[in-house]
Scaffold this motif. Structure first.
Motif, PDB file in Angstrom:
ATOM      1  N   LYS A 175      75.593   2.160  22.630  1.00  0.00           N
ATOM      2  CA  LYS A 175      74.712   3.171  23.231  1.00  0.00           C
ATOM      3  C   LYS A 175      75.267   4.572  22.973  1.00  0.00           C
ATOM      4  O   LYS A 175      74.529   5.500  22.682  1.00  0.00           O
ATOM      5  CB  LYS A 175      74.561   2.957  24.735  1.00  0.00           C
ATOM      6  CG  LYS A 175      73.873   1.678  25.121  1.00  0.00           C
ATOM      7  CD  LYS A 175      72.394   1.854  25.150  1.00  0.00           C
ATOM      8  CE  LYS A 175      71.762   0.596  25.735  1.00  0.00           C
ATOM      9  NZ  LYS A 175      70.434   0.383  25.227  1.00  0.00           N
ATOM     10  N   ASN A 177      77.141   5.562  20.464  1.00  0.00           N
ATOM     11  CA  ASN A 177      76.957   5.884  19.048  1.00  0.00           C
ATOM     12  C   ASN A 177      75.530   6.304  18.737  1.00  0.00           C
ATOM     13  O   ASN A 177      75.307   7.311  18.054  1.00  0.00           O
ATOM     14  CB  ASN A 177      77.333   4.682  18.179  1.00  0.00           C
ATOM     15  CG  ASN A 177      78.769   4.259  18.355  1.00  0.00           C
ATOM     16  OD1 ASN A 177      79.527   4.832  19.135  1.00  0.00           O
ATOM     17  ND2 ASN A 177      79.159   3.231  17.630  1.00  0.00           N
ATOM     18  N   VAL A 178      74.563   5.556  19.223  1.00  0.00           N
ATOM     19  CA  VAL A 178      73.157   5.840  18.929  1.00  0.00           C
ATOM     20  C   VAL A 178      72.761   7.218  19.455  1.00  0.00           C
ATOM     21  O   VAL A 178      72.142   8.013  18.743  1.00  0.00           O
ATOM     22  CB  VAL A 178      72.242   4.743  19.520  1.00  0.00           C
ATOM     23  CG1 VAL A 178      70.777   5.137  19.476  1.00  0.00           C
ATOM     24  CG2 VAL A 178      72.467   3.424  18.797  1.00  0.00           C
ATOM     25  N   ASP A 181      74.875  10.069  17.590  1.00  0.00           N
ATOM     26  CA  ASP A 181      74.471  10.197  16.188  1.00  0.00           C
ATOM     27  C   ASP A 181      73.102  10.861  16.057  1.00  0.00           C
ATOM     28  O   ASP A 181      72.894  11.697  15.172  1.00  0.00           O
ATOM     29  CB  ASP A 181      74.469   8.837  15.495  1.00  0.00           C
ATOM     30  CG  ASP A 181      75.874   8.300  15.252  1.00  0.00           C
ATOM     31  OD1 ASP A 181      76.858   9.074  15.365  1.00  0.00           O
ATOM     32  OD2 ASP A 181      75.989   7.087  14.955  1.00  0.00           O
ATOM     33  N   ALA A 182      72.178  10.509  16.939  1.00  0.00           N
ATOM     34  CA  ALA A 182      70.850  11.140  16.906  1.00  0.00           C
ATOM     35  C   ALA A 182      70.960  12.644  17.163  1.00  0.00           C
ATOM     36  O   ALA A 182      70.306  13.444  16.491  1.00  0.00           O
ATOM     37  CB  ALA A 182      69.928  10.489  17.934  1.00  0.00           C
TER      38      ALA A 182
END
Length: 192
Positions: A175, A177-178, A181-182
């Motif tokens: 979670k 990372n997502v 990164d976004a």
């Protein structure tokens, strides 16, 4: 600082990350380290003294990491990516599943003033560096900002700490990372 004081700071840091300021006591530390509570009071007369020492050690480590980033990766986006990668590793391997100052910030209204000042100092240090990196990135053309660097740095901090909360709430390091990164992809000028 002697070995016992260092061990107290180490263990208190772990307890804070897992349970917060009010989630541990000197009795917990005494049991963990196999010492008596008066030994702890000898080094840190009050719990606030110990927690300030923990936060200040963390701040010193972060200042050293920032200095290394700035000298080793002068490109702004690389600095941000190195910072994010540090947290990705720590959250994934659980070596530091949450920022100690972040845990304490949630408790800020109930903390002794000296602990609150140390926590705010952490966020000021981080915010100052991020603002500097954001401005550098705009100057280099490696970072695209929707707002000026100071506000953008605060959005970045909010994203990092919010992503830590989501990873912890869902017990899912991915979670973090997502989300991060976004956010980074919105700032990148290289299209990656």
């Amino acid at each position: 600082m002697n070995d016992t004081a260092q061990k107290l700071i180490d263990e208190a840091g772990k307890l804070i990350v897992n349970a917060g300021y009010n989630g541990f006591s000197y009795a917990d530390l005494a049991e963990l380290l196999g010492i008596r509570k008066p030994s702890i009071h000898h080094h840190f007369p009050a719990k606030a003294d110990l927690v300030v020492a923990v936060v200040e050690r963390q701040r010193a480590a972060i200042r050293a990491q920032i200095e290394a980033l700035e000298s080793g990766a002068p490109d702004a986006m690389r600095q941000l990516l190195a910072y994010v990668d540090y947290w990705k590793r720590c959250i994934k391997d659980q070596s530091a599943p949450f920022c100690l100052a972040g845990v304490l910030a949630v408790e800020l209204p109930g903390l002794p003033p000296q602990v609150g000042a140390a926590v705010q100092g952490h966020f000021n240090d981080l915010g100052t560096w991020l603002e500097r990196v954001m401005a550098l990135g705009v100057e280099e053309g490696t970072i695209r900002l929707e707002l000026e660097p100071k506000t953008s740095s605060q959005f970045f901090q909010t994203t990092i700490y919010g992503a830590m909360v989501m990873a912890r709430a869902y017990d899912d390091p991915a979670k973090f990372n997502v989300i991060v990164d976004a956010f980074l992809n919105r700032m990148r000028t290289d299209g990656q």
